[in-house]
Design a protein around this motif. Structure first.
Motif, short mmCIF file in Angstrom:
data_model
loop_
_atom_site.label_atom_id
_atom_site.label_comp_id
_atom_site.label_asym_id
_atom_site.label_seq_id
_atom_site.Cartn_x
_atom_site.Cartn_y
_atom_site.Cartn_z
N THR A 1 23.97 35.28 19.18
CA THR A 1 22.57 34.97 18.27
C THR A 1 21.42 35.00 18.74
OG1 THR A 1 24.46 33.87 16.71
CG2 THR A 1 22.02 33.51 16.67
N GLY A 2 21.47 34.51 19.97
CA GLY A 2 20.10 34.16 20.66
C GLY A 2 19.80 35.60 21.11
N GLY A 3 20.75 36.39 21.54
CA GLY A 3 20.21 37.71 22.11
C GLY A 3 19.79 38.69 20.77
N ILE A 4 20.26 38.44 19.67
CA ILE A 4 19.80 39.21 18.64
C ILE A 4 18.58 38.71 17.83
CG2 ILE A 4 20.24 39.67 16.03
CD1 ILE A 4 23.46 39.68 16.81
N SER A 5 18.21 37.52 18.21
CA SER A 5 16.83 36.74 17.59
C SER A 5 15.61 37.55 18.44
CB SER A 5 16.98 35.26 18.03
OG SER A 5 16.95 35.11 19.35
N ASN A 6 15.97 38.06 19.69
CA ASN A 6 14.76 38.72 20.50
C ASN A 6 14.36 39.95 19.65
OD1 ASN A 6 14.66 36.90 22.61
ND2 ASN A 6 16.40 37.73 23.49
N LEU A 7 15.29 40.67 18.64
CA LEU A 7 14.71 41.66 18.18
C LEU A 7 13.56 41.30 16.99
CD1 LEU A 7 18.60 43.30 17.42
CD2 LEU A 7 16.41 43.75 19.19
N TYR A 8 13.69 40.22 16.26
CA TYR A 8 12.50 40.03 15.19
C TYR A 8 11.74 38.57 15.69
CZ TYR A 8 16.68 36.83 14.23
OH TYR A 8 17.56 35.82 14.56
N TYR A 9 11.91 38.01 16.73
CA TYR A 9 10.91 36.85 17.14
C TYR A 9 9.65 37.66 17.67
CZ TYR A 9 13.67 32.99 16.13
OH TYR A 9 14.37 31.69 15.37
N PRO A 10 8.52 37.12 17.62
CA PRO A 10 7.39 37.59 18.36
C PRO A 10 7.36 38.03 19.74
CG PRO A 10 6.71 35.63 16.77
CD PRO A 10 8.14 35.74 17.01
N SER A 11 6.80 38.89 20.32
CA SER A 11 7.07 39.42 21.54
C SER A 11 6.51 38.21 22.68
CB SER A 11 6.20 40.70 21.84
OG SER A 11 4.83 40.39 21.86
N GLN A 12 5.54 37.40 22.29
CA GLN A 12 5.19 36.54 22.94
C GLN A 12 6.28 35.08 23.10
OE1 GLN A 12 3.54 37.39 20.44
NE2 GLN A 12 2.29 35.71 19.29
N ASN A 13 7.04 35.15 22.13
CA ASN A 13 8.15 34.15 22.41
C ASN A 13 9.41 34.60 22.52
OD1 ASN A 13 6.33 33.58 19.24
ND2 ASN A 13 6.30 32.12 20.77
N ARG A 14 9.42 35.81 23.07
CA ARG A 14 10.88 36.25 23.84
C ARG A 14 10.86 35.99 25.15
NH1 ARG A 14 10.41 42.16 21.03
NH2 ARG A 14 10.01 41.49 18.95
N HIS A 15 11.68 35.19 25.71
CA HIS A 15 11.66 34.92 27.20
C HIS A 15 12.68 35.30 28.03
CE1 HIS A 15 8.26 32.15 26.25
NE2 HIS A 15 9.08 31.75 25.24
#
Length: 390
Positions: free
Chosen positions: A334-348
């Motif tokens: 779920t965390g990996g998939i969330s990187n697809l739709y969260y803002p780029s500055q919030n992807r860590h």
């Protein structure tokens, strides 16, 4: 001297007449006896072929007659008849009632015998040529309780049994119904779908039955679907998005209606992906049960440790405890998939994904403690507690 001889001759003459008479009497007696004997012998010999029948000889005077034994009747004359009529409780005759006659073995009949008959159109039955002695009748008909009658039949007796009434059989059916595991699980899901904290918040993933049967893959997806489309779930997601908007979390989404909509969509995507991956897809593949099984018994310490352990262990579909791969891997996915739709500055990157997964495990332990010690008291439709060990 002449006188003496004259007397002697006279005496001889006197004796000669009686002796002569006796001799002829003896000859006559022998003749009579001989004729009688011959006649008796002729009577006992086969008669000569003649058209004139010979009369039987007269019995000899003084002879003892031998009585002639009476002819014995055949055994069939000693048998008897058993008959009767069968009716129902209303007095109507019963047709085709099965009658079984049983008789124990006797010295005359030999081995035990058994015969069958059916009642006719008038409810009557007849059993003929029945050997005398004790007997037992068993009567049976569909829809009626069986009846037994017994008695003793005397030689040559016509034994009529009083009217026999068959009572209607009681409508008691001993049926063993065995439900399939899927049917039992379906009934359990229906109970779980009524479980709501304060009667409002869905609490579907808790089983208060420690012996609950495993869910099928279809049922796991069904429960996940019910949870994600519940109206209360939409409200909770809206509240989370509002809090994030107020805190300006995920600032890349911006503010206003558009920013709220993006936060709402991201939060709902987290809910759907986390629920389906961790509670339906992986549990179906790994054959694990996504529910928390309420303990409710034992010391507080044992219940505390049980709740914390259930954040990393779960019941398999084989009902054995095993590592909760579905929950742990599901959080990572779920965390990996969330990187697809969260803002780029919030992807860590992956580091944050693993960090969030460990945080989710801790959150799961807190949630289990809440389920173990508080949720049941706050759930109006929670089933009665089963003291069996989970």
């Amino acid at each position: 001297m002449t006188e003496t001889r004259s007397r002697s001759n006279g005496a001889n003459r006197d004796l000669r007449y009686p002796l002569r008479a006796a001799k002829w009497a003896l000859v006559l007696w022998i003749s009579v006896v001989g004729i009688s004997s011959n006649a008796s012998i002729l009577a006992q010999s086969p008669p000569a072929q003649s058209q004139q029948p010979q009369s039987p000889p007269a019995p000899v005077a003084g002879a003892r007659e031998t009585p002639t034994p009476a002819p014995q009747a055949p055994d069939s004359a000693q048998s008897g008849v058993i008959s009767g009529t069968v009716v129902d409780p209303d007095g109507a005759v019963l047709v085709n009632v099965k009658i079984i006659l049983e008789q124990p073995g006797t010295a005359s009949t030999g081995a035990a015998s058994k015969r069958e008959a059916l009642s006719d159109g008038e409810g009557h039955f007849v059993l003929s040529d029945v050997p005398p002695g004790p007997f037992q009748l068993s009567l049976a008909a569909s829809g009626f309780a069986p009846v037994q009658k017994s008695g003793v039949l005397q030689p040559g007796e016509n034994y009529t049994i009083p009217q026999i009434t068959l009572a209607v059989a009681e409508n008691i059916v001993d049926v063993e119904v065995t439900l399939s595991q899927a049917q039992v699980a379906e009934d359990q899901i229906k109970i779980e779908e009524k479980q709501r904290l304060f009667g409002v918040l869905p609490n579907f993933y808790v089983s208060y039955d420690p012996k609950a049967v495993p869910l099928t893959a279809k049922q796991k997806f069904k429960l996940a679907w019910k949870s994600t489309v519940d109206p209360v779930s939409f409200g909770i997601v809206g509240a989370v998005a509002g809090i994030e908007q107020a805190d300006n979390a995920f600032s890349g989404y911006g503010q206003g209606t558009q920013g709220y909509a993006k936060r709402y969509g991201a939060a709902y995507a987290d809910l759907v992906s986390g629920t389906f991956i961790g509670s339906a897809i992986l549990p179906s593949l790994l054959k694990q049960d996504p529910r928390y099984f309420y303990k409710g018994t034992g010391s507080r310490k044992s219940r505390f440790l049980y709740a914390v352990a259930n954040s990393v262990v779960c019941k398999g579909d084989n009902r054995h405890w095993q590592p909760n791969y579905s929950f742990i891997i599901g959080d990572l996915a779920t965390g990996g998939i969330s990187n697809l739709y969260y803002p780029s500055q919030n992807r860590h990157g992956a580091a944050l994904t693993f960090e969030n997964a460990f945080i989710a495990v801790g959150a799961g332990a807190i949630g289990n403690l809440f389920q173990e010690f508080f949720s049941r008291k706050l759930t109006p439709h929670a089933p009665a507690q089963d003291s069996a060990k989970p």
